[in-house]
Design a protein around this motif. Sequence first.
Motif, PDB file in Angstrom:
ATOM      1  N   MET A   1       0.829  -1.209   0.000  1.00 23.04           N
ATOM      2  CA  MET A   1       0.000   0.000   0.000  1.00 23.04           C
ATOM      3  C   MET A   1       0.866   1.263   0.000  1.00 23.04           C
ATOM      4  O   MET A   1       0.541   2.240  -0.662  1.00 23.04           O
ATOM      5  CB  MET A   1      -0.929   0.003   1.214  1.00 23.04           C
ATOM      6  CG  MET A   1      -2.107  -0.934   1.079  1.00 23.04           C
ATOM      7  SD  MET A   1      -3.311  -0.731   2.397  1.00 23.04           S
ATOM      8  CE  MET A   1      -2.554  -1.692   3.686  1.00 23.04           C
ATOM      9  N   LEU A   2       1.960   1.247   0.765  1.00 17.26           N
ATOM     10  CA  LEU A   2       2.834   2.416   0.800  1.00 17.26           C
ATOM     11  C   LEU A   2       3.506   2.668  -0.546  1.00 17.26           C
ATOM     12  O   LEU A   2       3.686   3.820  -0.948  1.00 17.26           O
ATOM     13  CB  LEU A   2       3.909   2.238   1.883  1.00 17.26           C
ATOM     14  CG  LEU A   2       3.443   2.334   3.323  1.00 17.26           C
ATOM     15  CD1 LEU A   2       4.573   1.957   4.268  1.00 17.26           C
ATOM     16  CD2 LEU A   2       2.951   3.732   3.625  1.00 17.26           C
ATOM     17  N   MET A   3       3.879   1.607  -1.216  1.00 17.28           N
ATOM     18  CA  MET A   3       4.609   1.734  -2.474  1.00 17.28           C
ATOM     19  C   MET A   3       3.684   1.878  -3.681  1.00 17.28           C
ATOM     20  O   MET A   3       4.078   2.415  -4.705  1.00 17.28           O
ATOM     21  CB  MET A   3       5.502   0.506  -2.703  1.00 17.28           C
ATOM     22  CG  MET A   3       6.659   0.403  -1.741  1.00 17.28           C
ATOM     23  SD  MET A   3       7.882   1.658  -2.016  1.00 17.28           S
ATOM     24  CE  MET A   3       8.353   1.339  -3.678  1.00 17.28           C
ATOM     25  N   GLY A   4       2.486   1.338  -3.567  1.00 16.13           N
ATOM     26  CA  GLY A   4       1.590   1.331  -4.724  1.00 16.13           C
ATOM     27  C   GLY A   4       1.965   0.242  -5.708  1.00 16.13           C
ATOM     28  O   GLY A   4       1.730   0.366  -6.910  1.00 16.13           O
ATOM     29  N   LEU A   5       2.553  -0.831  -5.205  1.00 19.05           N
ATOM     30  CA  LEU A   5       2.968  -1.964  -6.033  1.00 19.05           C
ATOM     31  C   LEU A   5       2.119  -3.174  -5.696  1.00 19.05           C
ATOM     32  O   LEU A   5       1.505  -3.237  -4.626  1.00 19.05           O
ATOM     33  CB  LEU A   5       4.439  -2.306  -5.771  1.00 19.05           C
ATOM     34  CG  LEU A   5       5.483  -1.282  -6.179  1.00 19.05           C
ATOM     35  CD1 LEU A   5       6.862  -1.728  -5.708  1.00 19.05           C
ATOM     36  CD2 LEU A   5       5.488  -1.103  -7.681  1.00 19.05           C
ATOM     37  N   PRO A   6       2.083  -4.166  -6.595  1.00 15.00           N
ATOM     38  CA  PRO A   6       1.357  -5.396  -6.267  1.00 15.00           C
ATOM     39  C   PRO A   6       2.065  -6.161  -5.139  1.00 15.00           C
ATOM     40  O   PRO A   6       3.285  -6.073  -4.975  1.00 15.00           O
ATOM     41  CB  PRO A   6       1.370  -6.209  -7.566  1.00 15.00           C
ATOM     42  CG  PRO A   6       2.201  -5.465  -8.526  1.00 15.00           C
ATOM     43  CD  PRO A   6       2.568  -4.152  -7.959  1.00 15.00           C
ATOM     44  N   GLU A   7       1.292  -6.914  -4.375  1.00 14.98           N
ATOM     45  CA  GLU A   7       1.831  -7.625  -3.224  1.00 14.98           C
ATOM     46  C   GLU A   7       2.854  -8.681  -3.619  1.00 14.98           C
ATOM     47  O   GLU A   7       3.780  -8.971  -2.854  1.00 14.98           O
ATOM     48  CB  GLU A   7       0.701  -8.270  -2.419  1.00 14.98           C
ATOM     49  CG  GLU A   7      -0.156  -7.276  -1.692  1.00 14.98           C
ATOM     50  CD  GLU A   7      -1.213  -7.934  -0.832  1.00 14.98           C
ATOM     51  OE1 GLU A   7      -1.061  -9.133  -0.504  1.00 14.98           O
ATOM     52  OE2 GLU A   7      -2.178  -7.251  -0.481  1.00 14.98           O
ATOM     53  N   ALA A   8       2.727  -9.257  -4.810  1.00 10.92           N
ATOM     54  CA  ALA A   8       3.667 -10.292  -5.247  1.00 10.92           C
ATOM     55  C   ALA A   8       5.087  -9.742  -5.358  1.00 10.92           C
ATOM     56  O   ALA A   8       6.063 -10.420  -5.006  1.00 10.92           O
ATOM     57  CB  ALA A   8       3.216 -10.872  -6.585  1.00 10.92           C
ATOM     58  N   GLU A   9       5.220  -8.509  -5.830  1.00 11.05           N
ATOM     59  CA  GLU A   9       6.549  -7.918  -5.976  1.00 11.05           C
ATOM     60  C   GLU A   9       7.142  -7.546  -4.617  1.00 11.05           C
ATOM     61  O   GLU A   9       8.353  -7.649  -4.402  1.00 11.05           O
ATOM     62  CB  GLU A   9       6.480  -6.667  -6.851  1.00 11.05           C
ATOM     63  CG  GLU A   9       6.157  -6.944  -8.302  1.00 11.05           C
ATOM     64  CD  GLU A   9       6.093  -5.667  -9.117  1.00 11.05           C
ATOM     65  OE1 GLU A   9       6.698  -4.661  -8.700  1.00 11.05           O
ATOM     66  OE2 GLU A   9       5.436  -5.683 -10.170  1.00 11.05           O
ATOM     67  N   VAL A  10       6.291  -7.131  -3.714  1.00 16.73           N
ATOM     68  CA  VAL A  10       6.762  -6.674  -2.411  1.00 16.73           C
ATOM     69  C   VAL A  10       7.099  -7.853  -1.502  1.00 16.73           C
ATOM     70  O   VAL A  10       8.003  -7.769  -0.676  1.00 16.73           O
ATOM     71  CB  VAL A  10       5.703  -5.760  -1.761  1.00 16.73           C
ATOM     72  CG1 VAL A  10       6.108  -5.325  -0.378  1.00 16.73           C
ATOM     73  CG2 VAL A  10       5.455  -4.551  -2.642  1.00 16.73           C
ATOM     74  N   ARG A  11       6.406  -8.986  -1.674  1.00 19.80           N
ATOM     75  CA  ARG A  11       6.608 -10.152  -0.805  1.00 19.80           C
ATOM     76  C   ARG A  11       8.058 -10.629  -0.826  1.00 19.80           C
ATOM     77  O   ARG A  11       8.620 -10.989   0.209  1.00 19.80           O
ATOM     78  CB  ARG A  11       5.677 -11.303  -1.213  1.00 19.80           C
ATOM     79  CG  ARG A  11       5.851 -12.545  -0.343  1.00 19.80           C
ATOM     80  CD  ARG A  11       4.834 -13.602  -0.685  1.00 19.80           C
ATOM     81  NE  ARG A  11       3.497 -13.203  -0.342  1.00 19.80           N
ATOM     82  CZ  ARG A  11       2.969 -13.301   0.874  1.00 19.80           C
ATOM     83  NH1 ARG A  11       3.693 -13.751   1.854  1.00 19.80           N
ATOM     84  NH2 ARG A  11       1.735 -12.936   1.105  1.00 19.80           N
ATOM     85  N   VAL A  12       8.699 -10.590  -1.982  1.00 23.80           N
ATOM     86  CA  VAL A  12      10.087 -11.033  -2.091  1.00 23.80           C
ATOM     87  C   VAL A  12      10.990 -10.162  -1.218  1.00 23.80           C
ATOM     88  O   VAL A  12      11.861 -10.658  -0.489  1.00 23.80           O
ATOM     89  CB  VAL A  12      10.541 -10.997  -3.571  1.00 23.80           C
ATOM     90  CG1 VAL A  12      12.008 -11.349  -3.689  1.00 23.80           C
ATOM     91  CG2 VAL A  12       9.686 -11.929  -4.411  1.00 23.80           C
TER      92      VAL A  12
END
Length: 96
Positions: free
Chosen positions: A45-56
Amino acid sequence: MPTQKNKPSKIRRVMRFDPPTLDEAVFAAQGLADDVDGQTQIAAMLMGLPEAEVRVAVLKATAPAVRAITRPASSRPTTTRPTVIVERRTARPLMR
């Protein structure tokens, strides 16, 4: 009473929004949530990116923290502080 008119200032004000970097978002998420799923949602939410990219990135950031906790304590004693002894003296009686 007459109203004052807003005079335009001669200073140009520009608002700029820089989203946090991925490392900053993951660090903030770690402070707000304990589980990986919650951290992933917050950072996404902070980045505005999909969760799949942030999970790594979240999993990479949590891995060193787990290893740091499981390391055995060092065999060196901690730094010792000098001992302080406090003695109380009784008040002297006043002689008249």
